[in-house]
Design an enzyme around this catalytic site. Structure first.
Site, PDB file in Angstrom:
ATOM      1  N   GLU A 294       0.831  -1.209   0.000  1.00  0.00           N
ATOM      2  CA  GLU A 294       0.000   0.000   0.000  1.00  0.00           C
ATOM      3  C   GLU A 294       0.866   1.260   0.000  1.00  0.00           C
ATOM      4  O   GLU A 294       1.817   1.372   0.774  1.00  0.00           O
ATOM      5  CB  GLU A 294      -0.903   0.062   1.237  1.00  0.00           C
ATOM      6  CG  GLU A 294      -1.674   1.374   1.267  1.00  0.00           C
ATOM      7  CD  GLU A 294      -2.504   1.590   2.523  1.00  0.00           C
ATOM      8  OE1 GLU A 294      -2.598   0.670   3.351  1.00  0.00           O
ATOM      9  OE2 GLU A 294      -3.061   2.689   2.647  1.00  0.00           O
TER      10      GLU A 294
ATOM     11  N   ASP B  13       9.803   5.754  14.961  1.00  0.00           N
ATOM     12  CA  ASP B  13       9.685   7.175  14.683  1.00  0.00           C
ATOM     13  C   ASP B  13      10.148   7.948  15.913  1.00  0.00           C
ATOM     14  O   ASP B  13       9.613   7.758  17.006  1.00  0.00           O
ATOM     15  CB  ASP B  13       8.214   7.512  14.362  1.00  0.00           C
ATOM     16  CG  ASP B  13       8.028   8.989  14.064  1.00  0.00           C
ATOM     17  OD1 ASP B  13       9.036   9.702  13.940  1.00  0.00           O
ATOM     18  OD2 ASP B  13       6.870   9.426  13.972  1.00  0.00           O
TER      19      ASP B  13
ATOM     20  N   ASP C 268      10.552  11.722  17.245  1.00  0.00           N
ATOM     21  CA  ASP C 268      10.134  13.075  16.887  1.00  0.00           C
ATOM     22  C   ASP C 268      10.513  14.024  17.997  1.00  0.00           C
ATOM     23  O   ASP C 268      10.380  13.695  19.173  1.00  0.00           O
ATOM     24  CB  ASP C 268       8.626  13.094  16.668  1.00  0.00           C
ATOM     25  CG  ASP C 268       8.200  14.364  15.978  1.00  0.00           C
ATOM     26  OD1 ASP C 268       7.766  14.278  14.830  1.00  0.00           O
ATOM     27  OD2 ASP C 268       8.330  15.441  16.589  1.00  0.00           O
TER      28      ASP C 268
END
Lengths: 505, 506
Positions: free
Chosen positions: B129, B195, B197
């Site tokens: 996807e 991730d 951040d």
């Protein structure tokens, strides 16, 4: 080696006759003997039982499972749960060890075996039921595994044929320091270590209780539990998947199907206990976004904390927003008003950013957008205490969750005092509750204290039954009851009759 | 998560022009004024032809015929590229810039090989996807492509401002609604992703706030990369770990080993748990409460982080100036010591953090500890906890926990900064400069400034990205992908020879 066929009947036991003659052959059922107390439930039962046995055994097991679930809702520790469950297990589903020399060991084990498989049938139909069933069966298995006789447990484990590699002495010496640090034990205790792929012990990895090296986890003997339990869950999940696929063949059956349907219905999720009737409070006019500030005094601490945080920062992080939005939905704030509420609360934000990044989530929570099932279900239900208490703890900058659980004691006390709770004894008891992880007890205590006058009044004049004053296990019940109590005598006394029950569990 | 955006929105965009001109022609033909109308209609026609010309050349881009393009492009690009040297934020999302980027710079072939794990197209790529964010902020999920060319074609047609990569599904994501059973469409594999951040560091970051970063606070990300990378390799045995700059103030990790790609949600959750150290929100008080002696992973992390703690935290961040020192006091175990320190610091509130940190030990050895329960060991442990709280990686754990979580692709442009999300070489992680990462406009200008020819000495054509400062990053990525492909190939061979690895069944 193919290991997918635990739950298949041993091919040797299949009637080995030509298929043309099969219909005339006499079915061969085998009475199983149970050598061990514990069971991985790999082989389905094949003997005959009566319909009545079928139903009563299933109900007994169901009772055990729902008690277990209640324990997890009430945040009982593992030891407390074990203690609480002892009587219940003895009554409904006794399972004694070989050494107990019980009279009907075989009977007990047969009942355990059969009831497990009956419930499998009843609870394999939907993903949700499967997951719950698997979780509770695992809890039950863990309980029994722990209480099992050490020697018998060892014998049983050795029959499982789990592929564990033992750590050699040379290697053990080389990494003894790391092993000791990871396993939280003193260097001197010498014990056996197993080496397995880390994927097989996710629980231990998650809590950093094993030493990892190049993808292998070094598991001490005492952590065997986790390995065995993980294997149990894995096999059960696979088997449930298979059962679900075979289930449609039962459709034509008019003896078992009704029983099974009945069983799974009486096992409905407590989350579903939230009904829309709780949203409407008689006497409370339609809530607008502007009214939230004044209503916040009736909010439980978790929501007050979110509200304060929102007012202080003009912002809330995702999970905080979700928890608060659903709560607001639960007290009857309409979607339009809710969007206005958030828009005004995020006063430092440009309209563009709000429309793009935030509005969708609010609409999603209300079921206004999203997939088919989300819309049909009108979004998520407001979170119950159980849901809030079992979520992961908030990270930096996040403020969702239950303050009784997530705050340090000092911060909790400050927060409580700010809401007007200054009673020293009460604060002390709350501290104790919190230390014992009885968060909802602490919350209920605060509620009773804050509404003591009103509760006394409704008790005295008998307008509220004890049902209406049941333990609160849902933030929205807290609000509803608090609002009604604070607005007594405005023509709404007694309006909660019967509705408190829906929040049970 | 926002999805369900109709794919039509993009089509209408590209059709707008033609529709408008049709209306014009109609208006003109309806106006019954013969003599003046004729030249006007002519001019309109010319305009229309122009439009069609543009369309033609567009199709040529899309058909990906590199030779033709390189001849045409400079003339076309010189106009938009020249004013772009003056960087203004709006230009990053300029469709012409983005189109040129996808056309000339984006390494589609490498990205394809990376996700496909082989040179010939497989379902690993075809069932993967992609989610596009279009220039109008519409979000298109469940895009999939049979080949790299088709993928490139759609990028050129829709000019997404960025796109994200999701899992490989059991069926083609585009066919998900035609499947007879909803359950036969489920995610199978995806890289294990992390991730990091900067927002998660906001409470201990003193140099910048919000979206901005500087070299000082990038140190947090450097530390996080170091700790995670070594743990993923040594503890979990992963080999193919790609670190990518997220374009503004964070970094992503893609663990691409086959074993990592096949992890289910519960295993992903347990890895996230293994790395998660900070517990509790802002009201939770002391947030690092680990068992001592430390788990080997934490012990090793602490060794790495200790060095950084002194320079990156104490000196550069100076986290405990003035009233912020209270947080430090709250983390200490001993009441008497706290009181002594409080007194000392209140008298000189501007005392730098380095001295305050030293004070703790100085006072403790000087006997400021109440002798009741806190010994030197407790204090040492508390100090270790504090070092960890200020330096240990803070992950956005939700991203790692779910197999079907989408993550921004490497090499796309960050819409806010215009910087390319380039891979980070962990061997030189200290040298990585987020503010020195090339922006899309800069890269396009570099192509124009290229003075060398278009052909290499060995007769091969020089790609446009080779003319720019993107080259080292693409080269690095190519080496990474080659390594992955090599392992993937031998893995397949070995499986075949041994008749399948029994562990594969799990």
């Amino acid at each position: 080696m193919i290991r997918h066929d635990y739950s298949r009947v041993d091919p040797k036991r299949r009637a080995n006759i030509h298929h043309n003659k099969k219909q005339f052959a006499k079915a061969e059922f085998q009475q199983q003997t149970y050598e061990h107390r514990l069971n991985y439930y790999d082989v389905p039962p094949t003997a005959e039982i009566t319909l009545e046995e079928f139903e009563t055994w299933a109900i007994n097991r169901l009772k055990v499972l729902s008690e277990l679930e209640a324990c997890s809702f009430r945040n009982r520790s593992q030891d407390e749960t074990a203690e609480y469950m002892t009587n219940i297990l003895a009554k409904h589903l006794p399972l004694r060890s070989n050494s107990s020399r019980g009279q009907n060991l075989q009977e007990e084990r047969k009942k355990d075996h059969y009831s497990h498989f009956i419930l499998r049938l009843a609870f394999s139909s939907t993903e949700d039921l499967r997951r719950r069933f698997s979780r509770l069966e695992t809890a039950l298995f863990r309980l029994r595994f722990k209480s099992d006789d050490l020697k018998e447990r060892k014998e049983w484990v050795s029959t499982l044929n789990l592929e564990w590699e033992e750590v050699g002495d040379a290697e053990k010496a080389e990494i003894s320091k790391q092993l000791a640090a990871a396993g939280n034990m003193k260097k001197e205790d010498d014990q056996e270590w197993f080496k397995v792929d880390w994927e097989r012990v996710p629980e231990l990895v998650d809590q950093r209780r094993v030493f990892l090296k190049r993808g292998k986890a070094y598991v001490p003997q005492k952590e065997q539990l986790s390995l065995v339990v993980a294997e149990f869950t894995k096999r059960l999940d696979e088997a449930l998947e298979l059962t679900a696929r075979a289930l449609p063949r039962l459709d034509e059956d008019d003896r078992l199907a009704p029983i099974l349907a009945h069983l799974s219905q009486s096992f409905t999720a407590p989350d579903a206990a939230y009904t829309s009737s709780d949203a409407s409070i008689d006497g409370l006019s339609t809530i607008t976004s502007g009214a939230i500030d004044s209503l916040a005094t009736n909010f439980p601490l978790c929501m007050q904390s979110l509200h304060n945080k929102l007012r202080a920062d003009s912002h809330l992080k995702h999970y905080g927003r979700l928890q608060y939005t659903l709560f607001l939905k639960g007290i009857g704030l309409s979607l339009e008003e809710c969007i206005i509420f958030w828009r005004r609360s995020f006063k430092l934000m440009t309209d563009d950013k709000f429309q793009k990044e935030y509005k969708y989530n609010i609409r999603h929570a209300y079921g206004d957008v999203g997939g088919d099932s989300n819309r049909r279900g009108r979004g998520y239900s407001p979170y119950s205490c159980q849901k809030i208490l079992t979520e992961p703890l908030p990270g930096p900058g996040q403020s969702h969750g239950c303050p009784y659980r997530t705050f340090t004691q000092d911060n909790l006390m400050t927060m409580l005092q700010r809401t007007g709770i200054n009673d020293r004894d009460l604060l002390k008891t709350i501290k104790e509750d919190v230390t014992k992880q009885r968060y909802h007890v602490a919350c209920n205590r605060v509620f009773e204290h804050a509404h003591r006058k009103e509760i006394k009044k409704v008790k005295d004049d008998g307008s509220w039954t004890s049902n209406d004053l049941d333990t609160i296990v849902h933030p929205n019940t807290y609000f509803k009851r608090s609002w009604l109590l604070k607005h007594l005598g405005e023509g709404n006394a007694g309006m909660v009759n019967g509705k408190g029950e829906q929040m049970e569990m | 998560m926002p999805h369900s955006i109709s794919p039509e929105s993009s089509h209408t965009m590209s059709q707008v022009d033609t529709i408008k001109s049709e209306e014009q022609t109609q208006d003109i033909s309806m106006a019954d004024a013969p003599s003046p109308a004729a030249p006007e209609a002519d001019s309109v026609k010319v305009n229309l032809e122009d439009l069609f010309d543009d369309d033609d050349s567009d199709q040529e881009f899309a058909s990906s015929a590199p030779q033709v393009k390189s001849e045409e492009d400079p003339s076309q690009l010189s106009q938009p590229a020249a004013p772009l040297n003056v960087t203004s934020k709006s230009t990053y999302s300029d469709p012409d810039i983005m189109r040129a980027f996808y056309q000339r710079l984006f390494p589609f072939r490498h990205l394809f090989q990376w996700l496909n794990h082989s040179a010939t197209p497989t379902n690993d790529f075809a069932h993967r996807e992609f989610a596009f964010t279009l220039p109008n902020d519409a979000y298109l999920r469940y895009q999939s492509f049979a080949t790299a060319d088709l993928f490139r074609k759609q990028c050129l047609a829709q000019i997404p401002s960025r796109f994200e990569i999701g899992p490989v599904y059991s069926a083609n994501p585009r066919d998900r609604k035609t499947l007879r059973q909803a359950s036969s469409f489920r995610p199978l594999t995806k890289e294990l992703v992390f991730d990091i951040d900067m927002t998660d560091y906001d409470d201990i970051r003193t140099c910048c706030t919000g979206a901005s970063i500087c070299h000082k606070c990038w140190a947090f990300i450097t530390m996080a990369i170091k700790v995670l990378d070594v743990a993923l390799r040594d503890d979990f045995g992963f080999k193919h770990i790609l670190w990518v700059y997220s374009g503004r103030r964070g970094a992503h990790a893609w663990v691409c080993d086959k074993r990592a790609r096949e992890l289910d949600d519960s295993r992903r959750r347990s890895i996230a748990g293994y790395f998660e150290l900070l517990k509790g929100g802002d009201q939770g008080g002391k947030r690092v409460n680990v068992r001592h002696p430390l788990h080997p992973h934490l012990e090793r992390s602490l060794d790495t982080l200790k060095e950084h703690f002194h320079t990156s935290i104490l000196l550069e961040q100076d986290p405990w100036v003035e009233e912020k020192a209270e947080h430090l006091l709250n983390l200490l175990p001993d009441a008497t010591l706290k009181a002594a320190l409080q007194k000392k610091w209140d008298s000189s509130p501007s005392r730098p953090s380095v001295s305050k940190w030293a004070d703790i030990n100085a006072l403790a050895t000087a006997g400021a500890l109440s002798n009741t329960k806190t010994g030197p060991r407790e204090l040492l442990e508390a100090r270790e906890d504090i070092v960890l709280e200020y330096t240990y990686p803070r992950l956005d754990a939700e991203v790692s926990k779910k197999l079907n979580h989408l993550l921004k692709s490497p090499f796309v442009i960050h819409p806010g900064t215009g910087r390319v999300c380039v891979p980070i070489d962990t061997r030189k992680v200290e040298d990585f400069d987020p503010l020195g990462v090339p922006t899309v406009t800069q890269l396009l200008a570099e192509i124009n400034e290229w003075k060398g020819g278009d052909v290499k000495e060995d007769g091969k054509k020089i790609h446009d990205w080779e003319k720019t400062s993107l080259k080292p990053y693409v080269d690095f990525f190519a080496v990474f992908v080659a390594g992955l492909l090599k392992d993937e190939k031998t893995g397949v061979k070995r499986e075949r020879e041994e008749g399948g690895d029994p562990m594969e069944l799990f």
